[in-house]
Design an enzyme around this catalytic site. Structure first.
Site, mmCIF file in Angstrom:
data_model
loop_
_atom_site.group_PDB
_atom_site.id
_atom_site.type_symbol
_atom_site.label_atom_id
_atom_site.label_comp_id
_atom_site.label_asym_id
_atom_site.label_seq_id
_atom_site.Cartn_x
_atom_site.Cartn_y
_atom_site.Cartn_z
ATOM 1 N NE ARG A 181 61.288 22.547 15.187
ATOM 2 C CZ ARG A 181 59.981 22.427 15.027
ATOM 3 N NH1 ARG A 181 59.202 23.491 15.078
ATOM 4 N NH2 ARG A 181 59.450 21.237 14.815
ATOM 5 C CG HIS A 182 65.161 20.499 12.529
ATOM 6 N ND1 HIS A 182 64.084 20.327 11.680
ATOM 7 C CD2 HIS A 182 64.785 19.988 13.717
ATOM 8 C CE1 HIS A 182 63.115 19.729 12.330
ATOM 9 N NE2 HIS A 182 63.503 19.520 13.578
ATOM 10 N NE ARG B 23 64.643 16.418 12.983
ATOM 11 C CZ ARG B 23 64.630 15.197 13.509
ATOM 12 N NH1 ARG B 23 65.033 14.165 12.774
ATOM 13 N NH2 ARG B 23 64.223 14.994 14.739
ATOM 14 C CD GLU C 237 62.831 17.046 19.531
ATOM 15 O OE1 GLU C 237 63.201 17.283 20.705
ATOM 16 O OE2 GLU C 237 62.192 17.857 18.838
ATOM 17 C CG HIS D 271 66.162 18.306 17.350
ATOM 18 N ND1 HIS D 271 65.917 17.771 16.101
ATOM 19 C CD2 HIS D 271 67.423 17.919 17.682
ATOM 20 C CE1 HIS D 271 66.978 17.088 15.700
ATOM 21 N NE2 HIS D 271 67.906 17.163 16.642
#
Length: 195
Positions: free
Chosen positions: A9-10, A63, A90, A155
């Site tokens: 995940r970022h 991101r 996302e 995400h």
């Protein structure tokens, strides 16, 4: 059976800290987010070395791109040598994007109750709003087309869909799943493990 995949995940953003619904708003990671990305890159270097034969793919959001570039740099790889896939963005929070639940309730009391009842199937108001189920249908073709070992930076919502697809996790549980930003998720032999 899918190939070996590492999901990340970022890194943390200011909106994560504030509890704002980011969705497809293009936000940047914080210093802590950079630390998380570097840490995950070092972990991947321990697990797979220089990742010979691996595909590297990220959501095109800022991101996720910065996270991927930091992960690759920490692995000793050229930071920009990866691809993006729009199917990995996302879930879109529609008109709610950029707001906290407290703000939404203050503007319109009771407006978030329907989401609380069915977080997986709820579509936020606004033309672009998506449910997690809609996100899953967007991600599934990408996931089912995986043919070689892959590192994917995406995400929280995308990773929740992976749990639904791989483990058939119940929708209610998947929607509430905590998705850490400082760990690597490995998919191997049909099993998901946080590292």
């Amino acid at each position: 059976m899918s190939p070996l995949v590492y999901f990340i995940r970022h890194g943390q953003t200011d909106w994560n800290i504030e509890g704002r619904l980011q969705g497809q708003a293009d936000t940047d990671i914080t210093e802590r987010g950079r630390w998380q990305a570097d840490r995950n890159g070092r972990k991947l270097a321990e697990l797979i070395g220089r990742a010979e034969g691996f595909d590297f793919v990220a959501s095109p959001m800022r991101r996720t791109r910065e996270t991927m570039e930091r992960v690759r740099a920490a692995m000793g790889l050229p930071p920009e040598d990866y691809r993006t896939d729009a199917r990995l963005v996302e879930v879109h929070f529609g008109d709610w994007q950029g707001h906290t639940f407290v703000e939404l309730e203050a503007r319109r009391p009771g407006s978030t109750a329907a989401r609380s009842k069915d977080k997986w199937g709820f579509v936020p108001p606004g033309a672009q709003g998506e449910s997690y189920q809609m996100l899953l249908e967007r991600v599934r073709p990408w996931f089912e087309a995986l043919e070689r070992p892959t590192v994917c930076v995406a995400h929280g919502g995308v990773i929740r869909t992976v749990f639904r697809m791989v483990e058939d996790m119940p929708p209610r549980q998947a929607a509430r799943l905590e998705v850490p930003q400082d760990k690597v998720l490995r998919l191997a032999d049909g099993q998901l493990d946080w590292l």
